[in-house]
Design a protein around this motif. Structure first.
Motif, mmCIF file in Angstrom:
data_model
loop_
_atom_site.group_PDB
_atom_site.id
_atom_site.type_symbol
_atom_site.label_atom_id
_atom_site.label_comp_id
_atom_site.label_asym_id
_atom_site.label_seq_id
_atom_site.Cartn_x
_atom_site.Cartn_y
_atom_site.Cartn_z
ATOM 1 N N LEU A 163 0.901 -1.205 -0.007
ATOM 2 C CA LEU A 163 0.067 -0.019 0.044
ATOM 3 C C LEU A 163 1.113 1.234 -0.156
ATOM 4 N N ILE A 164 0.782 2.108 -0.709
ATOM 5 C CA ILE A 164 1.629 3.450 -1.002
ATOM 6 C C ILE A 164 0.645 4.573 -0.911
ATOM 7 N N ILE A 165 0.787 5.304 0.031
ATOM 8 C CA ILE A 165 -0.166 6.403 0.291
ATOM 9 C C ILE A 165 0.669 7.772 -0.031
ATOM 10 N N PHE A 166 0.453 8.444 -1.022
ATOM 11 C CA PHE A 166 1.052 9.366 -1.407
ATOM 12 C C PHE A 166 0.320 10.887 -1.068
ATOM 13 N N ALA A 232 4.634 8.425 1.255
ATOM 14 C CA ALA A 232 5.806 8.944 0.357
ATOM 15 C C ALA A 232 5.093 10.525 -0.232
ATOM 16 N N ASN A 233 5.869 11.156 -0.500
ATOM 17 C CA ASN A 233 5.577 12.590 -1.170
ATOM 18 C C ASN A 233 5.207 12.384 -2.534
ATOM 19 N N GLY A 234 4.041 12.804 -2.695
ATOM 20 C CA GLY A 234 3.588 12.461 -4.119
ATOM 21 C C GLY A 234 3.617 13.634 -4.990
ATOM 22 N N GLU A 236 6.819 15.071 -5.340
ATOM 23 C CA GLU A 236 8.295 14.976 -5.953
ATOM 24 C C GLU A 236 8.277 14.048 -6.874
ATOM 25 N N ASP A 237 8.898 14.121 -8.006
ATOM 26 C CA ASP A 237 8.861 13.160 -9.036
ATOM 27 C C ASP A 237 10.007 12.047 -8.621
ATOM 28 N N GLU A 238 11.105 12.363 -7.921
ATOM 29 C CA GLU A 238 11.853 11.332 -7.620
ATOM 30 C C GLU A 238 11.287 10.236 -6.858
ATOM 31 N N THR A 239 10.144 10.544 -6.192
ATOM 32 C CA THR A 239 9.556 9.420 -5.090
ATOM 33 C C THR A 239 8.911 8.319 -6.195
ATOM 34 N N PHE A 240 8.590 8.453 -7.431
ATOM 35 C CA PHE A 240 8.202 7.518 -8.286
ATOM 36 C C PHE A 240 9.391 6.490 -8.803
ATOM 37 N N SER A 241 10.365 7.356 -9.129
ATOM 38 C CA SER A 241 11.733 6.494 -9.733
ATOM 39 C C SER A 241 12.317 5.602 -8.599
ATOM 40 N N LYS A 242 12.408 6.217 -7.266
ATOM 41 C CA LYS A 242 13.047 5.479 -6.284
ATOM 42 C C LYS A 242 12.125 3.960 -5.950
ATOM 43 N N LEU A 243 10.669 4.303 -5.899
ATOM 44 C CA LEU A 243 9.993 3.081 -5.630
ATOM 45 C C LEU A 243 10.039 2.026 -6.885
ATOM 46 N N LEU A 244 10.290 2.651 -8.135
ATOM 47 C CA LEU A 244 10.426 1.593 -9.367
ATOM 48 C C LEU A 244 11.828 1.002 -9.120
ATOM 49 N N ASP A 245 12.746 1.621 -8.621
ATOM 50 C CA ASP A 245 14.013 1.097 -8.443
ATOM 51 C C ASP A 245 14.190 0.433 -6.760
#
Length: 368
Positions: A163-166, A232-234, A236-245
């Motif tokens: 579960l990811i809460i932005f 996580a902070n929705g 900030e673009d880096e949030t999504f790249s970090k999750l995918l990494d």
């Protein structure tokens, strides 16, 4: 960095991301989330979206000089929901589906199972479920009240892995970062107790209905079902790249090593008790360590009205909450047994009926 092993995730998007100015939906922050959803699906990860924002999205369609009554907010939700769904649909080249829920839907076992089946069928056919609370029809008795907790209930119902809460903050801090410059981000929470809730403070969003407390409540519900939960902070673009990494962009709440079974989790965290039974003592345990059942002669008092199959609270005389359970008998019959405990008729009746609560339909509660 860790390799992603998610098969199914639930994303919760708050009102501050949907309609940051409360003047209709805006794509400013949602495009990154939509791209994250597309990239997850491209990796074979099933996604369920819990999207707040219908009231905020519809607010600009109504007079600003009139008070926001409950009726006005319901109308805003009705108008804003279509705008919000249309906006999400524009981002994707695959179909999406709207599911509007109330707590009344989730706490009714038959409807809960129906929600599960519908969600699984949508996912199997490549359709993105987009879920929101049905603010237009819900009442105080039927509402969850915030989409943080709703997202956790949905994650449990859908057997999600994460579960990811932005949110509009990076995660959980040891103190309110809006008030304290020396607040420290906590990257991992292994167990949730009162000290964790104390760190939530009273921080709330100017747009949404939840705050950090409701996010921790959601994490508690989800992790007890074995679901890793991120805040996580929705923005900030880096949030999504970090999750995918496979990196943690904010705070992760680690799941229980031994998660609750699905039915027990539903009874503990989703179903509302319709009444309560006060018993003499606590539950007996068999030699195998299984929880014993409750017999008629152990009942001291019965409160509220409930029917066979309803969820009830079981407590002892000092007020300790022992368990939530499915009632095998109605409150009417149990009241009769409790009121006539010493009568000859009641004694005969006690021997002729089965257990009031069966061990397969019970969820033990932690004693305070």
């Amino acid at each position: 960095m860790q390799k992603l092993t998610w098969q199914r995730i639930v994303l919760k998007v708050g009102s501050a991301l949907i309609a940051p100015e409360q003047d209709g939906c805006r794509s400013r922050y949602l495009l990154s989330i939509a791209q994250f959803i597309v990239r997850c699906r491209a990796r074979g990860i099933e996604v369920i979206l819990v999207s707040s924002g219908s009231v905020a999205a519809g607010a600009h369609l109504f007079p600003t000089d009139k008070p926001r009554t409950v009726t006005m907010k319901k109308a805003m939700a009705a108008a804003g929901q279509t705008e919000m769904m249309a906006m999400w649909d524009r981002f994707f080249d695959f179909p999406s589906a709207q599911i509007l829920l109330t707590h009344g839907d989730l706490r009714d076992r038959e409807r809960y199972e129906s929600i599960r089946e519908t969600t699984f069928t949508l996912l199997e056919n490549g359709v993105l479920p987009i879920i929101n609370e049905n603010d237009t029809v819900t009442t105080d008795d039927l509402k969850v009240g915030d989409n943080d907790n709703l997202s956790a209930m949905v994650a449990a119902a859908a057997d999600a892995d994460a579960l990811i809460i932005f949110s509009d903050v990076k995660g959980l801090y040891d103190k309110n970062p809006n008030l304290h410059d020396d607040a420290i981000l906590l990257p991992e929470i292994k167990s949730i107790d009162e000290s964790v809730y104390a760190m939530a403070g009273c921080a709330t969003s100017a747009v949404g209905t939840g705050g950090m407390k409701t996010k921790i409540e959601a994490a508690e519900k989800a992790t007890s079902h074995g679901i890793a939960t991120y805040i996580a902070n929705g923005f900030e673009d880096e949030t999504f790249s970090k999750l995918l990494d496979g990196e943690n962009p904010g705070t992760i709440f680690t799941p229980y090593e031994k998660p609750m079974q699905e039915a027990v989790h539903w009874m503990t965290h989703t179903a509302n008790e319709q009444g309560e039974v006060v018993v003499d003592g606590t539950f007996d345990e068999s030699e195998e360590g299984e929880t014993g059942c409750i017999r008629g002669d152990e009942i001291m008092e019965v409160h509220g009205e409930f029917a066979v199959g309803d969820t009830i609270l079981v407590r002892n005389e000092d007020g300790t909450r022992l368990a939530k359970a499915t009632a095998n008998y109605s409150s009417c019959l149990l009241n009769f047994i409790a009121d006539n405990e010493q009568s000859e008729f009641s004694e005969k009746m006690q021997g002729s009926i089965g257990p009031i609560i069966s061990e397969k339909d019970i969820a033990l509660l932690e004693k305070s």
